[in-house]
Motif scaffolding. Structure first.
Motif, short mmCIF file in Angstrom:
data_model
loop_
_atom_site.label_atom_id
_atom_site.label_comp_id
_atom_site.label_asym_id
_atom_site.label_seq_id
_atom_site.Cartn_x
_atom_site.Cartn_y
_atom_site.Cartn_z
N ARG A 19 0.85 -1.20 0.00
CA ARG A 19 0.00 0.00 0.00
C ARG A 19 0.89 1.25 0.00
N SER A 20 1.84 1.29 0.92
CA SER A 20 2.73 2.46 1.00
C SER A 20 3.56 2.59 -0.27
N ARG A 21 4.02 1.45 -0.80
CA ARG A 21 4.85 1.51 -2.02
C ARG A 21 4.02 2.04 -3.20
N LEU A 22 2.74 1.68 -3.25
CA LEU A 22 1.87 2.16 -4.33
C LEU A 22 1.72 3.68 -4.25
N VAL A 23 1.52 4.18 -3.04
CA VAL A 23 1.33 5.63 -2.88
C VAL A 23 2.65 6.37 -3.15
N SER A 67 -0.27 0.83 7.75
CA SER A 67 -0.24 1.16 6.33
C SER A 67 -1.15 2.32 5.94
N LEU A 68 -2.42 2.28 6.38
CA LEU A 68 -3.35 3.33 5.96
C LEU A 68 -2.90 4.69 6.49
N ILE A 69 -2.35 4.69 7.71
CA ILE A 69 -1.88 5.95 8.30
C ILE A 69 -0.68 6.48 7.52
N THR A 70 0.22 5.58 7.11
CA THR A 70 1.38 6.04 6.32
C THR A 70 0.89 6.65 5.00
N CYS A 71 -0.13 6.04 4.40
CA CYS A 71 -0.62 6.52 3.09
C CYS A 71 -1.34 7.86 3.22
N ASP A 72 -2.15 7.99 4.26
CA ASP A 72 -2.82 9.29 4.49
C ASP A 72 -1.78 10.38 4.73
N ARG A 139 -19.51 3.90 -9.14
CA ARG A 139 -18.46 4.91 -9.22
C ARG A 139 -17.77 5.01 -10.58
N GLY A 140 -17.72 3.92 -11.32
CA GLY A 140 -17.10 3.99 -12.66
C GLY A 140 -15.87 3.11 -12.80
N ASN A 141 -14.89 3.61 -13.55
CA ASN A 141 -13.71 2.79 -13.87
C ASN A 141 -12.91 2.39 -12.64
N PHE A 142 -12.81 3.34 -11.71
CA PHE A 142 -12.06 3.11 -10.48
C PHE A 142 -12.95 3.50 -9.29
N PHE A 143 -12.50 3.19 -8.08
CA PHE A 143 -13.26 3.63 -6.91
C PHE A 143 -13.24 5.16 -6.83
N GLY A 144 -12.23 5.77 -7.47
CA GLY A 144 -12.17 7.23 -7.53
C GLY A 144 -12.95 7.81 -8.70
N MET A 150 -7.47 6.77 -3.14
CA MET A 150 -6.83 5.98 -2.08
C MET A 150 -7.44 4.58 -1.99
N VAL A 151 -8.75 4.49 -2.15
CA VAL A 151 -9.41 3.18 -2.00
C VAL A 151 -8.82 2.15 -2.98
N ASP A 152 -8.63 2.57 -4.23
CA ASP A 152 -8.11 1.62 -5.24
C ASP A 152 -6.79 1.01 -4.77
N TYR A 153 -5.88 1.88 -4.33
CA TYR A 153 -4.58 1.36 -3.92
C TYR A 153 -4.65 0.57 -2.62
N MET A 154 -5.54 0.96 -1.71
CA MET A 154 -5.60 0.27 -0.41
C MET A 154 -6.16 -1.15 -0.54
#
Ligand SMILES: N[C@@H](CCC(=O)N[C@@H](CS)C(=O)NCC(=O)O)C(=O)O
Length: 227
Positions: A19-23, A67-72, A139-144, A150-154
């Protein structure tokens, strides 16, 4: 350590560290990576995170884990290519999807341990993915929407690893059949085209080999690395 330099403590096959690497990749944030032996954790690692888990981010005297905290944190400190919505309601709805994903993750590990040929476990896994399928439809193609958020990567790391459970099935079961999960399946294909996913991912065979070594109690953290 170079002043101001961002450092990630990671483990190559960890979905949470991914997750962190993706962000980091999405935002093209310069950093260095230290891969930690989680079987024999060095004291300096546990000093940084008393929970003993990767990922951990470090910059000068700042230490962040979970992980989620690092990404935020990364999304706030490096505001380019924003991943979290500015809209509080949308952010709240996004977190509801992540709560649902936590249930998907629990069922994913049951699938991994018991095998997708166990009908109850498979059905239970699918029932947890259903709300994600519905959210994507809205939502469409992605969660965004048109772009990743963020949701897509998480949630991605556990979908990248889904072929591992499929490859272990003796009946060749289709875990997420297209007639029931068309949106999730298209999303998986779209995610595989993204640079951050390409940069951080492993193929199914590598995930499988790592998992086998992990299940035998001898995780091969260096699997696939050249001498
Ligand atoms: N809630 C944590 C979970 C992280 C996690 O479970 N990491 C695993 C590797 S995939 C770990 O560090 N395990 C070491 C251990 O359990 O001793 C997060 O989101 O960062």
């Amino acid at each position: 350590m170079e002043a101001g330099k961002l450092r990630l403590y990671s483990m190559r096959f960890c979905p949470y560290a991914q997750r962190s690497r993706l962000v980091l990749s999405h935002k093209k944030i310069p950093h260095e990576t230290i891969n930690v032996d989680l079987k024999e954790k060095p004291a300096w690692f546990v000093e940084r995170n008393p929970l003993g888990l990767v990922p951990v981010l470090e910059q000068d005297d700042k230490i962040i884990y979970e992980s989620l905290i690092t990404c935020d944190y990364l999304d706030e400190v490096y505001p380019n290519n924003k991943l979290n919505s500015e809209d509080p309601y949308r952010r709240a709805r996004d977190r509801i999807i992540l709560e649902q994903n936590a249930k998907v993750v629990t069922e994913y590990y049951k699938l991994l341990r018991c095998g997708a040929d166990d009908k109850d476990i498979l059905e239970s896994y699918r029932s947890k993915v259903e709300p994600l399928e519905k959210a994507l439809k809205e939502r469409g193609n992605f969660f965004g929407g048109n772009n990743v958020c963020m949701v897509d990567y998480m949630i991605w790391p556990w979908f990248e690893r889904l072929p591992v459970t499929a490859s272990m099935s003796e009946t060749g079961v289709d875990i997420l059949p297209d007639d029931k999960f068309p949106n999730i399946n298209s999303w998986i294909k779209r995610m595989l085209e993204l640079e951050p996913v390409k940069e951080t991912m492993f193929d199914a065979e590598s995930h499988l080999e790592f998992y086998k070594s992990y299940a035998m109690g001898k995780p091969n953290y260096n699997y696939g690395l050249k001498e």
